[in-house]
Design an enzyme around this catalytic site. Structure first.
Site, short mmCIF file in Angstrom:
data_model
loop_
_atom_site.label_atom_id
_atom_site.label_comp_id
_atom_site.label_asym_id
_atom_site.label_seq_id
_atom_site.Cartn_x
_atom_site.Cartn_y
_atom_site.Cartn_z
N LYS A 1 55.20 41.91 33.28
CA LYS A 1 55.74 43.07 34.02
C LYS A 1 56.78 43.77 33.15
CE LYS A 1 53.56 42.24 37.95
NZ LYS A 1 52.64 43.13 38.66
N HIS B 1 40.17 39.17 38.12
CA HIS B 1 41.10 39.86 39.01
C HIS B 1 40.26 40.64 40.03
CE1 HIS B 1 44.39 42.41 40.39
NE2 HIS B 1 45.23 41.66 39.70
C1 RUB Z 1 51.23 40.30 41.26
C2 RUB Z 1 50.16 41.03 40.52
C3 RUB Z 1 48.74 40.90 40.91
C4 RUB Z 1 48.55 40.75 42.37
C5 RUB Z 1 47.14 41.08 42.81
O1 RUB Z 1 52.50 40.69 40.78
O2 RUB Z 1 50.44 41.74 39.57
O3 RUB Z 1 48.01 41.98 40.38
O4 RUB Z 1 48.73 39.42 42.56
O5 RUB Z 1 46.99 40.62 44.12
P1 RUB Z 1 53.80 40.17 41.57
P2 RUB Z 1 45.89 39.49 44.46
O6 RUB Z 1 53.89 38.69 41.37
O7 RUB Z 1 54.95 40.90 40.92
O8 RUB Z 1 53.61 40.55 43.01
O9 RUB Z 1 46.29 38.32 43.63
O10 RUB Z 1 46.05 39.27 45.94
O11 RUB Z 1 44.57 40.06 44.10
#
Ligand code: RUB
Length: 412
Positions: A151, A267
């Site tokens: 991030k 993802h």
């Molecule tokens: C989480 C992140 C992911 C999300 C996707 O970042 O970047 O893309 O988890 O959601 P953070 P999912 O930890 O800052 O929230 O895993 O439900 O598909």
């Protein structure tokens, strides 16, 4: 012109020779009528009777309504309705999750579950590595894998991305990944990023720490194989695919590519467009089953009610089970729990998930008052506490990085 009934409730059918789909149907019609509309539209019928449908075609290829219970309709599609060699998952989805969502007569239809026929399943190899293979690579046989998403999700240079990964690994994390919107933007070219991150991973390995970073290779169908092979040649130890935007066939192509010898992290960005509404769309369960069939080694399944993304009542548990249960010889898939995760939720999350998961935090690492390395340490300490069955607050008494995280975000 003959009229045909798709109703086969109570009749004996060979389940292994059919694809069985469970739909939740919301309609003002009598549910039997709605079921007939579904079965007809997705197999041999349409909105009105047709002179070109004869007994043989109907008998051989018509979908069968095998169960109606409340708002649940179960259809059995004959295996012959599917074109596996030239058609694959795209064609399967056109049958089981196609026009039906747009039928005027139905207010809502949600594909809740699917069971594929034996003949279809044997055409798919499943994961090359799976949960056990990932654990072997990381030499982490029992504890949850614990990772981060770099991030901000976009904007860092290759050098700063590599620095983030090195700090995260130095803090004990086993995994890191590109986020879903980062691929090969001008501010962070994929080749430079992959090579720089590989250097960080090599340095961590020399310091005795194993870690993998998933490089996002999500791109057009005619390029994704080459980009993944290039990323591997630049030092990628894991690749990542956004399965909904790239397609299940992309996951399958990468998993079946003999040149790809690294695990595939899957993802699911965009899934919320059709998984979120409990009465319309597709639940994450069929998505999970198809990703496993196609060869995803790790898949985001939600945070079992503890994070920022909604998974629906109990939904995520079904996804977790679909990743890990014995399933016709397929390797398991590492369930990834991510989205709004931070040390203060780890105890509840692991209570819900068990230990055979990969827990990830972006903000929960990069947002730590002490920076990425201490954020990583705080996450690892929270996982260690949960693994040892110790309350996080108690464990934090002699683990300052965890204490700082709990002081900032609390315990949920
Ligand atoms: C989480 C992140 C992911 C999300 C996707 O970042 O970047 O893309 O988890 O959601 P953070 P999912 O930890 O800052 O929230 O895993 O439900 O598909």
């Amino acid at each position: 012109m003959r009229s045909y009934s798709y109703m086969h409730i109570g009749e004996e059918i060979d389940l292994d020779a059919h694809v069985i789909c469970k739909y939740r149907v919301t309609t003002d019609l009598p549910i039997e009528k709605a079921a007939e509309a579904l079965a007809a539209e997705q197999s041999t019928g349409t909105w009105t009777g047709i002179s070109t449908l004869d007994d043989d075609v109907f008998r051989n290829y018509g979908a069968k309504i095998i169960e109606i219970k409340g708002d649940i309709v179960v259809l059995a599609f004959p295996e012959e309705d599917f074109s596996i060699e030239n058609g694959g998952i795209p064609q399967i989805l056109s049958v089981i999750a196609g026009n039906l969502f747009g039928l005027e007569a139905l207010h809502g239809v949600r594909l809740e579950d699917v069971e594929f026929s034996a003949g279809i399943r044997k055409k798919y190899g499943g994961p090359k590595f799976g949960a056990d293979g990932l654990r072997k690579i990381l030499d982490r046989p029992e504890k949850p894998l614990v990772g981060t998403i770099v991030k901000p999700k976009i904007g860092l240079s290759p050098k700063d991305t590599a620095k983030y990964v090195y700090e995260a690994g130095s803090g004990g994390l086993t995994n890191s990944k590109d986020d879903e919107t980062l691929v090969d933007q001008s501010f962070c070219p994929i080749e430079d990023r992959t090579k720089a991150v590989a250097e960080s991973l090599d340095r961590l390995k020399e310091e005795g720490h194993r870690m993998v970073h998933a490089v996002n290779v999500s791109t057009n169908g005619d390029r994704i194989i080459q980009l993944a092979e290039d990323a591997q040649s630049w030092g990628a130890k894991q690749i990542m695919v956004d399965v909904i935007t790239c397609g299940f066939a992309a996951v399958q192509a990468l998993a079946e590519d003999p040149a790809i010898k690294v695990p595939i992290h899957v993802h699911r960005t965009m899934h919320g467009a059709f998984t979120k509404d409990p009465l319309h769309g597709i639940s994450m369960l069929p998505i999970t089953k198809i990703v496993r069939m196609c060869g995803g080694d790790a898949l985001h399944i939600g945070t079992l009610g503890t994070g920022k993304m909604t998974g629906g009542e109990g939904g995520d548990h079904y996804n977790l089970e679909a990743c890990l249960k014995e399933d016709g010889g397929y390797r398991t898939v590492m369930p990834v729990c991510s989205g709004g995760v931070y040390p203060g939720v780890i105890g509840r999350l692991i209570q819900a998930s068990g230990f055979n998961v990969q827990i990830q935090a972006g903000g929960g690492v990069a947002g730590h008052p002490g920076g990425v390395r201490k954020g990583a340490m705080g996450m690892c300490q929270a996982v260690d506490a949960a693994f040892a069955g110790i309350d996080a607050a108690a464990y934090a008494k002699d683990h300052p990085e965890l204490k700082e995280a709990l002081d900032k975000w609390g315990i949920k």
